[in-house]
Design an enzyme around this catalytic site. Structure first.
Site, PDB file in Angstrom:
ATOM      1  N   ARG B 121      31.445  52.760  49.262  1.00 17.20           N
ATOM      2  CA  ARG B 121      31.632  51.295  49.206  1.00 17.20           C
ATOM      3  C   ARG B 121      32.237  50.823  47.886  1.00 17.20           C
ATOM      4  NH1 ARG B 121      26.318  51.320  51.375  1.00 17.20           N
ATOM      5  NH2 ARG B 121      26.382  51.374  53.640  1.00 17.20           N
ATOM      6  N   LYS B 143      46.284  45.054  45.738  1.00 19.59           N
ATOM      7  CA  LYS B 143      46.506  45.286  47.170  1.00 19.59           C
ATOM      8  C   LYS B 143      46.497  46.781  47.417  1.00 19.59           C
ATOM      9  CE  LYS B 143      49.107  41.346  48.949  1.00 19.59           C
ATOM     10  NZ  LYS B 143      50.350  40.958  49.656  1.00 19.59           N
ATOM     11  N   GLU B 185      62.591  45.054  42.883  1.00 20.44           N
ATOM     12  CA  GLU B 185      61.360  44.253  42.793  1.00 20.44           C
ATOM     13  C   GLU B 185      61.327  43.442  41.489  1.00 20.44           C
ATOM     14  OE1 GLU B 185      59.019  43.812  45.130  1.00 20.44           O
ATOM     15  OE2 GLU B 185      59.059  45.565  46.451  1.00 20.44           O
ATOM     16  N   LYS B 227      53.916  38.650  37.970  1.00 22.27           N
ATOM     17  CA  LYS B 227      53.011  38.934  39.080  1.00 22.27           C
ATOM     18  C   LYS B 227      51.562  38.639  38.692  1.00 22.27           C
ATOM     19  CE  LYS B 227      51.928  42.237  42.699  1.00 22.27           C
ATOM     20  NZ  LYS B 227      52.334  43.443  43.429  1.00 22.27           N
ATOM     21  N   GLU B 237      45.996  35.711  48.402  1.00 19.23           N
ATOM     22  CA  GLU B 237      47.190  35.335  49.163  1.00 19.23           C
ATOM     23  C   GLU B 237      46.932  34.223  50.176  1.00 19.23           C
ATOM     24  OE1 GLU B 237      49.792  38.666  49.932  1.00 19.23           O
ATOM     25  OE2 GLU B 237      50.539  37.708  51.740  1.00 19.23           O
ATOM     26  N   ARG B 241      50.520  33.315  46.196  1.00 17.56           N
ATOM     27  CA  ARG B 241      50.806  34.760  46.188  1.00 17.56           C
ATOM     28  C   ARG B 241      51.786  35.163  47.288  1.00 17.56           C
ATOM     29  NH1 ARG B 241      46.780  39.924  45.073  1.00 17.56           N
ATOM     30  NH2 ARG B 241      48.420  41.481  45.247  1.00 17.56           N
ATOM     31  N   ASN B 245      56.161  37.845  48.466  1.00 13.59           N
ATOM     32  CA  ASN B 245      56.732  38.491  49.641  1.00 13.59           C
ATOM     33  C   ASN B 245      58.191  38.114  49.883  1.00 13.59           C
ATOM     34  OD1 ASN B 245      54.539  40.116  50.742  1.00 13.59           O
ATOM     35  ND2 ASN B 245      53.480  38.168  50.919  1.00 13.59           N
ATOM     36  N   HIS B 248      60.380  40.310  51.893  1.00 16.63           N
ATOM     37  CA  HIS B 248      59.520  41.288  52.565  1.00 16.63           C
ATOM     38  C   HIS B 248      59.378  41.063  54.062  1.00 16.63           C
ATOM     39  CE1 HIS B 248      58.666  42.629  48.561  1.00 16.63           C
ATOM     40  NE2 HIS B 248      57.830  43.561  48.991  1.00 16.63           N
ATOM     41  N   HIS B 252      60.178  44.284  55.784  1.00 20.79           N
ATOM     42  CA  HIS B 252      59.244  45.050  56.614  1.00 20.79           C
ATOM     43  C   HIS B 252      59.807  45.283  58.010  1.00 20.79           C
ATOM     44  CE1 HIS B 252      55.569  43.779  53.997  1.00 20.79           C
ATOM     45  NE2 HIS B 252      56.155  44.856  53.529  1.00 20.79           N
ATOM     46  N   HIS B 265      61.605  51.433  50.162  1.00 18.42           N
ATOM     47  CA  HIS B 265      61.031  50.092  50.295  1.00 18.42           C
ATOM     48  C   HIS B 265      61.859  49.052  49.526  1.00 18.42           C
ATOM     49  CE1 HIS B 265      58.155  46.890  50.733  1.00 18.42           C
ATOM     50  NE2 HIS B 265      57.995  46.810  49.425  1.00 18.42           N
TER      51      HIS B 265
END
Lengths: 370, 370
Positions: B121, B143, B185, B227, B237, B241, B245, B248, B252, B265
């Protein structure tokens, strides 16, 4: 009819646990009040529970939730099951606003919580526990997760639900052994920090075991209240929360040694509490009278099922406990009823003594029919 | 030699990102300062990276960390890999005090962060990113996660590292295409909120692409700073935030349409940024001059690899974006260089326009050699 609301307030979450007989029929309404935007809901459940109580639950929803089924049993509490459910959520178009409803026992609740914790890096969920174990203990406190081959609950997350709705009336439809095993966690709550709850469990065992709604509501509510207090002080189990593992170090070892097939979790914990009390008595940490009373009440909520294990193996298995840090072994012992402590100095000799004593007790015919 | 420390302060975490050439050789010492109790350390890495730089990293440790290897590539970014690593941690006796070191690129970092988030955990970890993409972007912000069959990064957690140590000198050993893709990026960071960074990237492309240590350190540090500011304001997000993206949503979709095999990417994000800028220009949201400058700088850090995809399919795939909530599609558009916004009203017609324009651009020979 009695209804109790217990607030849970931790560093990372704030939510209510509602305990009330026949609560199931109003959960849709309650959820609509909590979430007026009416997000998509997904019920994660087992076919058995859903067959018994699914209609009562879904009847209160205006928009029918999507049902995701998980077969019952500890053997399905694995990452592969979670992955399958994650894929199903994606296929059904669940998004970050969607909410999961964990409708079942402890295994289902742990797994659904972890599913919620990990789908799109975390979506909301509520717990609707349907077993005594889940209502009394496992649905509270945000521990979620699954088992690894290497050990129980080794993969997971701390992730709190938006609310917990516990309906004690549901417990009447469960096998008596499950009720009794679950109530061992209420005894645990009493021993750790709530002498009044322990006294209540001692005095009212007949009504409780007969599923009297008022008595069950009281026992569940007071167990939840104790746990909520501990979790509020120590959400991530750095100290005080370790107390909640009373009976669990050897309990987990018993479960591992018996491959999770011979005992229910609560039964293994009961054996573990007997073993911890025996160590405490031998140390002179607890009086003989208090020790004997603990033993009597645990057995009153029996019979404790027998199991087969080698004492030396049980001792070895305790070394894998998650509470252990940097090699130091932690153990919870009762100093008295309502007063448990974390100790770091329990020796292999003491563990061997108590494991052997426990296995001798297991072998005694009368224990199984106490 | 320049060394920069950027603090990341969010609601749930507080840690530093250190960027300095040749930092790798001092990470053991730095970790010993952060964690004086000397917990057991596990390096999660790929054979390639470890072969190139493993000795430099481990040389600074007094007690040698245990090495867990993961083969490189997006296809291994799955729950099954995480499960295998969880089992290995348990077999090696990792406990709650143990620390993981993510030593590799973005895929490795995302997966190791999720491994740390879920083992028992949650245990501690640090990021030691070794690609431009990971140093500039993916190692920052907490993330973590893996891909599902249904989509990229659909399973994961928000879980911050204890520290991030980025050594730009490592980037000299990487393929040039990876450096260029990762720098997209940084361009993204400039377009979103840092015009000065964008100007720097425009003016100093020769030095940056030649891996000049001072220039790379500056670009990485300013990208991280942007960032960190955004993540500090909106860790989970819910709003701001989402700006990160930019590029993205279609990026994606391109990755999914090409099965993650044709583009890196950063290259997919570059195509996505071109597409977003085109929508912004068509709407009159951004001036033609600013749009053209964005396009020029993105292509200066190319060549952008070609790929094959059907525009209609790309549009369909954007519907699966994690930013979408309750059916509403979110999209990030530049209003100008240093000023991006989240919009909810991008239409299928606009997406189709930009996807078709993009595929026409892909088909133009000169783009591939810009």
């Amino acid at each position: 009819m009695s209804s109790t609301t217990i607030p849970v307030r931790t560093a990372s979450a704030s939510y209510d646990v509602v305990i009330a007989p026949n609560l199931l029929a109003s959960i849709g309404d309650r959820l609509a009040t909590l979430l007026p935007t009416n997000p998509r809901a997904f019920i994660v459940t087992s076919p058995e529970i859903y067959g018994l109580h699914g209609h009562t639950l879904t009847h209160s929803f205006v928009t029918q939730p999507t049902i995701l089924e998980v077969p019952p049993g500890e053997e399905h509490k694995r990452l592969s099951t979670v992955e399958r459910l994650l894929e199903e959520l994606a296929q059904h178009g669940a998004d970050r606003d969607s909410i999961l409803i964990a409708f079942g026992g402890g295994v289902l609740g742990d797994m659904t919580g972890f599913l919620a914790a990990t789908y799109m890096r975390g979506i909301r969920y509520i717990q609707v526990p349907t077993t005594a174990l889940a209502q009394i203990d496992s649905s509270i406190g945000g521990k979620t997760g699954v088992n690894l081959a290497a050990g129980k609950n080794l993969a997971g997350a701390f992730y709190h639900p938006l609310a917990v709705f516990a309906d004690p009336a549901v417990l009447t439809t469960l096998p008596a052994t499950e009720l009794r095993a679950g109530l061992q966690e209420a005894i645990k709550a009493g021993i750790i920090r709530d002498r009044a709850l322990f006294d209540y469990l001692d005095t009212n065992s007949a009504a409780i075991l007969a599923c009297d709604p008022e008595s069950l509501t009281h026992v569940i509510a007071e167990s939840v209240r104790m746990k909520a207090t501990v979790v509020a002080n120590d959400e991530r189990e750095h100290g005080e929360r370790m107390l909640l593992n009373l009976g669990h170090t050897l309990g987990h070892a018993i479960e591992a040694a018996t491959h999770y097939t011979q005992l229910l979790h609560g039964e293994a914990v009961a054996w573990g509490m007997l073993a911890a009390s025996a160590i405490a008595k031998r140390r002179g940490l607890i009086t003989i009278a208090e020790h004997d009373r603990i033993e009597r009440v645990i057995l009153a909520y029996g019979p404790l099922k027998r199991f087969q294990a080698d004492p030396a193996q049980l001792v070895t298995l305790t070394a894998k406990d998650k509470k252990n840090r940097s090699g130091a072994r932690s153990f919870i012992l009762p100093r008295g009823i309502g007063d448990a402590v974390v100790v770091k100095d329990v020796t292999v000799e003491e563990l061997t003594f108590t494991a052997e004593r426990m296995m001798a007790m297991v072998a005694r015919q009368d224990v199984a029919h106490a």
